[in-house]
Design an enzyme around this catalytic site. Structure first.
Site, PDB file in Angstrom:
ATOM      1  N   LYS A   1       1.700  11.748  13.292  1.00 58.32           N
ATOM      2  CA  LYS A   1       2.128  10.345  13.281  1.00 58.32           C
ATOM      3  C   LYS A   1       3.441  10.186  14.041  1.00 58.32           C
ATOM      4  CE  LYS A   1      -0.418   9.527   9.012  1.00 58.32           C
ATOM      5  NZ  LYS A   1      -0.431   9.422   7.547  1.00 58.32           N
TER       6      LYS A   1
ATOM      7  N   GLN B   1       3.481   9.638   2.360  1.00 54.78           N
ATOM      8  CA  GLN B   1       2.303  10.484   2.560  1.00 54.78           C
ATOM      9  C   GLN B   1       1.750  10.966   1.217  1.00 54.78           C
ATOM     10  OE1 GLN B   1       0.851  10.957   5.556  1.00 54.78           O
ATOM     11  NE2 GLN B   1      -0.763  12.203   4.683  1.00 54.78           N
TER      12      GLN B   1
ATOM     13  N   ASP C   1       0.194   1.235   5.558  1.00 58.69           N
ATOM     14  CA  ASP C   1      -0.990   1.965   5.083  1.00 58.69           C
ATOM     15  C   ASP C   1      -2.037   1.006   4.522  1.00 58.69           C
ATOM     16  OD1 ASP C   1      -1.116   4.758   5.367  1.00 58.69           O
ATOM     17  OD2 ASP C   1       0.316   5.107   3.748  1.00 58.69           O
TER      18      ASP C   1
HETATM   19  N1  GUN Z   1      -3.074  11.085   2.806  1.00 56.60           N
HETATM   20  C1  GUN Z   1      -4.297  11.162   3.386  1.00 56.60           C
HETATM   21  N2  GUN Z   1      -4.528  10.081   4.154  1.00 56.60           N
HETATM   22  C2  GUN Z   1      -3.425   9.301   4.060  1.00 56.60           C
HETATM   23  C3  GUN Z   1      -3.052   8.045   4.641  1.00 56.60           C
HETATM   24  O1  GUN Z   1      -3.806   7.404   5.391  1.00 56.60           O
HETATM   25  N3  GUN Z   1      -1.819   7.587   4.305  1.00 56.60           N
HETATM   26  C4  GUN Z   1      -0.991   8.248   3.453  1.00 56.60           C
HETATM   27  N4  GUN Z   1       0.191   7.696   3.175  1.00 56.60           N
HETATM   28  N5  GUN Z   1      -1.303   9.412   2.903  1.00 56.60           N
HETATM   29  C5  GUN Z   1      -2.515   9.929   3.209  1.00 56.60           C
END
Ligand code: GUN
Length: 293
Positions: free
Chosen positions: A52, A96, A119
Protein backbone atom coordinates in the site's frame (compact mmCIF):
# COMPACT_ATOMS: atom_id res chain seq x y z
CA UNK A 1 -10.46 -19.18 -21.20
CA UNK A 2 -9.35 -15.65 -20.44
CA UNK A 3 -7.20 -14.73 -17.45
CA UNK A 4 -8.42 -11.61 -15.64
CA UNK A 5 -5.08 -9.93 -15.24
CA UNK A 6 -4.92 -8.01 -11.96
CA UNK A 7 -1.38 -6.90 -12.67
CA UNK A 8 -2.37 -5.28 -15.95
CA UNK A 9 -5.50 -3.65 -14.50
CA UNK A 10 -3.70 -2.40 -11.43
CA UNK A 11 -1.00 -0.81 -13.61
CA UNK A 12 -3.73 0.81 -15.71
CA UNK A 13 -5.45 2.19 -12.59
CA UNK A 14 -2.11 3.36 -11.24
CA UNK A 15 -1.61 5.48 -14.36
CA UNK A 16 -5.14 6.91 -14.10
CA UNK A 17 -4.68 7.81 -10.44
CA UNK A 18 -1.25 9.30 -11.11
CA UNK A 19 -2.78 11.55 -13.75
CA UNK A 20 -5.50 12.69 -11.32
CA UNK A 21 -2.86 13.52 -8.72
CA UNK A 22 -0.94 15.57 -11.29
CA UNK A 23 -4.14 17.44 -12.18
CA UNK A 24 -4.87 18.05 -8.49
CA UNK A 25 -1.36 19.40 -7.94
CA UNK A 26 -1.62 21.62 -10.99
CA UNK A 27 -4.82 23.13 -9.65
CA UNK A 28 -3.18 23.73 -6.28
CA UNK A 29 -5.32 21.05 -4.61
CA UNK A 30 -4.27 18.86 -1.75
CA UNK A 31 -1.99 15.90 -2.42
CA UNK A 32 -3.86 12.82 -1.17
CA UNK A 33 -2.39 11.48 2.05
CA UNK A 34 -3.05 7.93 3.29
CA UNK A 35 -2.00 6.66 6.71
CA UNK A 36 -1.76 3.01 7.70
CA UNK A 37 -1.59 1.68 11.25
CA UNK A 38 0.17 -1.67 11.56
CA UNK A 39 0.16 -3.46 14.91
CA UNK A 40 2.43 -6.44 15.55
CA UNK A 41 4.56 -8.42 13.13
CA UNK A 42 2.12 -10.59 11.17
CA UNK A 43 4.15 -11.23 7.97
CA UNK A 44 1.12 -11.11 5.65
CA UNK A 45 -0.05 -7.80 7.16
CA UNK A 46 3.46 -6.38 6.83
CA UNK A 47 3.54 -7.37 3.20
CA UNK A 48 0.09 -5.85 2.47
CA UNK A 49 0.95 -2.58 4.18
CA UNK A 50 4.27 -2.41 2.33
CA UNK A 51 2.46 -2.75 -0.99
CA UNK A 52 0.00 0.00 0.00
CA UNK A 53 2.83 2.40 0.89
CA UNK A 54 4.65 1.52 -2.36
CA UNK A 55 1.53 2.22 -4.41
CA UNK A 56 1.21 5.62 -2.68
CA UNK A 57 4.79 6.49 -3.65
CA UNK A 58 4.22 5.41 -7.24
CA UNK A 59 1.11 7.54 -7.80
CA UNK A 60 2.40 10.59 -5.96
CA UNK A 61 0.34 10.29 -2.77
CA UNK A 62 1.83 11.08 0.58
CA UNK A 63 1.77 8.22 3.07
CA UNK A 64 2.38 7.75 6.77
CA UNK A 65 3.04 4.36 8.28
CA UNK A 66 2.45 4.04 12.03
CA UNK A 67 3.98 0.80 13.33
CA UNK A 68 3.26 -0.34 16.86
CA UNK A 69 4.35 -3.30 18.93
CA UNK A 70 1.84 -6.08 19.55
CA UNK A 71 1.83 -5.09 23.24
CA UNK A 72 0.06 -1.78 22.55
CA UNK A 73 -3.08 -1.39 24.68
CA UNK A 74 -6.50 -0.87 23.13
CA UNK A 75 -6.68 2.60 24.67
CA UNK A 76 -3.30 3.57 23.19
CA UNK A 77 -4.45 2.39 19.76
CA UNK A 78 -7.71 4.32 20.12
CA UNK A 79 -5.68 7.46 20.92
CA UNK A 80 -3.80 7.00 17.64
CA UNK A 81 -7.11 6.60 15.80
CA UNK A 82 -8.55 9.74 17.43
CA UNK A 83 -5.40 11.68 16.50
CA UNK A 84 -5.74 10.54 12.86
CA UNK A 85 -9.40 11.63 12.90
CA UNK A 86 -8.30 15.13 13.92
CA UNK A 87 -5.21 15.40 11.69
CA UNK A 88 -6.04 17.77 8.82
CA UNK A 89 -3.17 16.44 6.68
CA UNK A 90 -4.49 12.88 6.65
CA UNK A 91 -7.31 12.35 4.12
CA UNK A 92 -7.91 8.71 4.88
CA UNK A 93 -6.41 5.89 6.87
CA UNK A 94 -6.62 2.20 7.59
CA UNK A 95 -5.95 0.05 10.62
CA UNK A 96 -4.56 -3.17 9.17
CA UNK A 97 -6.38 -6.31 10.32
CA UNK A 98 -6.08 -8.71 12.07
CA UNK A 99 -5.37 -6.99 15.39
CA UNK A 100 -3.91 -8.76 18.45
CA UNK A 101 -6.47 -10.69 20.48
CA UNK A 102 -6.60 -8.22 23.38
CA UNK A 103 -7.88 -5.49 21.04
CA UNK A 104 -11.54 -5.46 19.97
CA UNK A 105 -11.60 -4.65 16.24
CA UNK A 106 -15.23 -3.48 16.50
CA UNK A 107 -14.32 -0.80 19.05
CA UNK A 108 -11.47 0.38 16.83
CA UNK A 109 -13.70 0.37 13.74
CA UNK A 110 -16.40 2.41 15.50
CA UNK A 111 -13.81 5.01 16.56
CA UNK A 112 -12.67 5.67 12.97
CA UNK A 113 -14.17 8.83 11.47
CA UNK A 114 -16.38 7.55 8.59
CA UNK A 115 -15.14 10.44 6.45
CA UNK A 116 -11.60 9.01 6.67
CA UNK A 117 -12.62 5.33 6.57
CA UNK A 118 -11.13 4.51 3.17
CA UNK A 119 -11.43 0.78 3.98
CA UNK A 120 -15.21 1.26 4.01
CA UNK A 121 -15.54 -0.88 7.16
CA UNK A 122 -17.35 1.58 9.47
CA UNK A 123 -21.12 0.92 9.85
CA UNK A 124 -21.82 4.35 8.37
CA UNK A 125 -20.08 3.36 5.12
CA UNK A 126 -21.34 -0.22 5.17
CA UNK A 127 -24.90 1.01 5.73
CA UNK A 128 -24.67 3.66 3.03
CA UNK A 129 -23.20 1.05 0.66
CA UNK A 130 -26.10 -1.31 1.40
CA UNK A 131 -28.62 1.48 0.76
CA UNK A 132 -26.94 2.43 -2.51
CA UNK A 133 -25.90 5.88 -1.17
CA UNK A 134 -22.47 7.41 -1.86
CA UNK A 135 -19.97 5.59 0.39
CA UNK A 136 -16.43 4.31 0.49
CA UNK A 137 -16.87 0.78 -0.83
CA UNK A 138 -14.71 -1.86 0.85
CA UNK A 139 -11.58 -2.27 -1.22
CA UNK A 140 -11.71 -5.95 -2.19
CA UNK A 141 -15.34 -5.97 -3.40
CA UNK A 142 -14.70 -2.68 -5.20
CA UNK A 143 -11.60 -4.17 -6.84
CA UNK A 144 -13.64 -7.17 -8.02
CA UNK A 145 -16.33 -4.90 -9.49
CA UNK A 146 -13.59 -3.08 -11.41
CA UNK A 147 -12.34 -6.41 -12.77
CA UNK A 148 -15.84 -7.34 -13.98
CA UNK A 149 -16.25 -3.88 -15.49
CA UNK A 150 -12.92 -3.70 -17.28
CA UNK A 151 -13.31 -7.19 -18.74
CA UNK A 152 -16.88 -6.24 -19.68
CA UNK A 153 -18.37 -9.34 -18.07
CA UNK A 154 -22.14 -9.57 -18.41
CA UNK A 155 -23.62 -9.95 -14.93
CA UNK A 156 -27.26 -8.92 -15.27
CA UNK A 157 -29.61 -11.86 -14.61
CA UNK A 158 -26.72 -14.24 -13.88
CA UNK A 159 -26.41 -16.45 -10.84
CA UNK A 160 -23.62 -15.36 -8.50
CA UNK A 161 -22.36 -17.55 -5.67
CA UNK A 162 -20.24 -15.90 -2.98
CA UNK A 163 -18.36 -18.42 -0.83
CA UNK A 164 -17.61 -16.87 2.57
CA UNK A 165 -19.51 -14.30 4.63
CA UNK A 166 -16.87 -12.05 6.16
CA UNK A 167 -17.72 -8.42 6.93
CA UNK A 168 -14.94 -7.18 4.67
CA UNK A 169 -15.41 -9.36 1.58
CA UNK A 170 -18.23 -11.93 1.42
CA UNK A 171 -21.13 -9.93 2.86
CA UNK A 172 -20.48 -6.61 1.08
CA UNK A 173 -19.75 -8.50 -2.16
CA UNK A 174 -23.10 -10.33 -1.92
CA UNK A 175 -24.92 -7.03 -1.34
CA UNK A 176 -23.17 -5.23 -4.20
CA UNK A 177 -23.72 -8.08 -6.67
CA UNK A 178 -27.45 -8.13 -5.90
CA UNK A 179 -27.91 -4.37 -6.28
CA UNK A 180 -29.44 -2.65 -9.26
CA UNK A 181 -26.20 -1.29 -10.65
CA UNK A 182 -23.79 -1.74 -13.52
CA UNK A 183 -21.99 -5.08 -13.03
CA UNK A 184 -24.56 -6.08 -10.41
CA UNK A 185 -28.13 -7.31 -10.93
CA UNK A 186 -27.17 -10.91 -10.23
CA UNK A 187 -29.13 -13.41 -8.15
CA UNK A 188 -26.85 -14.10 -5.21
CA UNK A 189 -26.34 -17.14 -3.00
CA UNK A 190 -23.99 -16.90 -0.03
CA UNK A 191 -22.38 -20.23 0.80
CA UNK A 192 -20.95 -20.59 4.33
CA UNK A 193 -19.98 -23.17 6.92
CA UNK A 194 -23.61 -24.13 7.65
CA UNK A 195 -24.75 -24.39 4.03
CA UNK A 196 -26.29 -27.74 3.17
CA UNK A 197 -25.02 -29.18 -0.13
CA UNK A 198 -22.47 -26.39 -0.52
CA UNK A 199 -20.92 -28.04 -3.57
CA UNK A 200 -24.27 -28.24 -5.35
CA UNK A 201 -24.86 -24.53 -4.70
CA UNK A 202 -21.39 -23.63 -5.94
CA UNK A 203 -21.94 -25.64 -9.13
CA UNK A 204 -24.89 -23.37 -10.02
CA UNK A 205 -22.67 -20.28 -10.25
CA UNK A 206 -22.29 -18.31 -13.47
CA UNK A 207 -20.07 -16.02 -11.41
CA UNK A 208 -18.23 -17.64 -8.53
CA UNK A 209 -16.49 -15.51 -5.90
CA UNK A 210 -14.36 -17.53 -3.47
CA UNK A 211 -13.43 -15.74 -0.25
CA UNK A 212 -12.97 -18.37 2.43
CA UNK A 213 -9.24 -18.44 3.03
CA UNK A 214 -8.73 -22.17 2.40
CA UNK A 215 -6.06 -23.17 -0.07
CA UNK A 216 -7.40 -24.83 -3.24
CA UNK A 217 -10.84 -25.40 -1.68
CA UNK A 218 -12.74 -24.91 -4.94
CA UNK A 219 -12.00 -27.88 -7.18
CA UNK A 220 -12.92 -28.33 -10.85
CA UNK A 221 -15.86 -30.67 -10.09
CA UNK A 222 -17.55 -27.82 -8.17
CA UNK A 223 -17.40 -25.39 -11.09
CA UNK A 224 -19.88 -25.06 -13.94
CA UNK A 225 -18.42 -25.07 -17.46
CA UNK A 226 -17.95 -21.47 -18.63
CA UNK A 227 -18.19 -19.87 -15.16
CA UNK A 228 -16.41 -16.63 -14.28
CA UNK A 229 -14.20 -17.47 -11.29
CA UNK A 230 -12.94 -14.77 -8.93
CA UNK A 231 -10.41 -15.98 -6.37
CA UNK A 232 -10.02 -13.75 -3.31
CA UNK A 233 -7.88 -16.18 -1.27
CA UNK A 234 -4.23 -15.50 -0.56
CA UNK A 235 -2.98 -18.56 1.30
CA UNK A 236 0.57 -19.52 2.17
CA UNK A 237 1.42 -23.16 1.57
CA UNK A 238 4.75 -24.71 2.47
CA UNK A 239 7.07 -25.10 -0.50
CA UNK A 240 10.66 -26.14 0.24
CA UNK A 241 11.62 -25.52 -3.40
CA UNK A 242 11.09 -21.77 -2.87
CA UNK A 243 13.74 -19.64 -1.22
CA UNK A 244 11.25 -18.20 1.28
CA UNK A 245 9.86 -21.67 2.07
CA UNK A 246 6.29 -21.05 0.92
CA UNK A 247 4.23 -20.03 -2.07
CA UNK A 248 0.93 -18.21 -2.37
CA UNK A 249 -2.16 -20.02 -3.61
CA UNK A 250 -5.79 -18.98 -3.84
CA UNK A 251 -9.00 -20.59 -2.63
CA UNK A 252 -9.37 -22.07 -6.12
CA UNK A 253 -7.47 -25.02 -7.59
CA UNK A 254 -6.29 -22.84 -10.47
CA UNK A 255 -4.63 -25.49 -12.66
CA UNK A 256 -7.81 -27.56 -12.98
CA UNK A 257 -10.54 -24.93 -12.59
CA UNK A 258 -8.98 -22.78 -15.32
CA UNK A 259 -9.74 -25.64 -17.76
CA UNK A 260 -13.47 -25.13 -17.18
CA UNK A 261 -13.82 -21.40 -16.50
CA UNK A 262 -14.53 -18.75 -19.14
CA UNK A 263 -12.59 -16.20 -17.04
CA UNK A 264 -10.44 -16.69 -13.95
CA UNK A 265 -8.29 -14.52 -11.67
CA UNK A 266 -4.83 -15.86 -10.78
CA UNK A 267 -3.13 -15.79 -7.35
CA UNK A 268 -0.84 -13.93 -7.08
CA UNK A 269 -1.52 -11.29 -9.73
CA UNK A 270 -5.29 -11.12 -9.31
CA UNK A 271 -7.69 -9.68 -6.75
CA UNK A 272 -4.97 -8.73 -4.22
CA UNK A 273 -3.53 -6.05 -6.50
CA UNK A 274 -7.02 -4.71 -7.19
CA UNK A 275 -7.67 -4.36 -3.45
CA UNK A 276 -4.71 -2.02 -3.16
CA UNK A 277 -5.77 -0.05 -6.26
CA UNK A 278 -9.32 0.34 -4.90
CA UNK A 279 -8.00 1.61 -1.57
CA UNK A 280 -6.07 4.27 -3.49
CA UNK A 281 -9.20 5.25 -5.42
CA UNK A 282 -10.98 5.72 -2.09
CA UNK A 283 -8.09 7.82 -0.80
CA UNK A 284 -8.30 10.01 -3.89
CA UNK A 285 -12.05 10.40 -3.28
CA UNK A 286 -11.31 11.34 0.34
CA UNK A 287 -8.83 14.03 -0.71
CA UNK A 288 -11.34 15.38 -3.22
CA UNK A 289 -14.14 15.14 -0.62
CA UNK A 290 -16.25 13.28 -3.15
CA UNK A 291 -18.28 11.17 -0.73
CA UNK A 292 -18.70 13.46 2.27
CA UNK A 293 -18.57 17.18 1.80
N1 GUN B 1 -6.68 -7.26 6.33
C1 GUN B 1 -6.97 -8.00 5.23
N2 GUN B 1 -7.55 -7.23 4.28
C2 GUN B 1 -7.63 -5.98 4.80
C3 GUN B 1 -8.12 -4.73 4.29
O1 GUN B 1 -8.64 -4.62 3.17
N3 GUN B 1 -8.00 -3.67 5.13
C4 GUN B 1 -7.47 -3.77 6.38
N4 GUN B 1 -7.42 -2.67 7.13
N5 GUN B 1 -7.00 -4.91 6.88
C5 GUN B 1 -7.08 -6.00 6.08
Amino acid sequence: MEVIDGKFLSAQLKKEIEKEVDDLKEKGGKVPHLAAVLVGDNPASQSYVRSKVKFCDEVGFESTLIKKDESISQEELLDIVRDLNEDPYIDGYIVQLPLPRHIDPEVVNLTIDPKKDVDGFHPMNFGRMALGLPAYLPATPQGILMMLERYDIETSGKKCVVVGRSNIVGMPMAILMSQKRAFGNTTVTVVHSRTKNAEEEIRQADILIAAIGRANYITADMVKEGAVVIDVGINRVEDPTRKRGYRLVGDVDYANVSQKASHITPVPGGVGLMTVAALMMNTLKAAKKEIYN
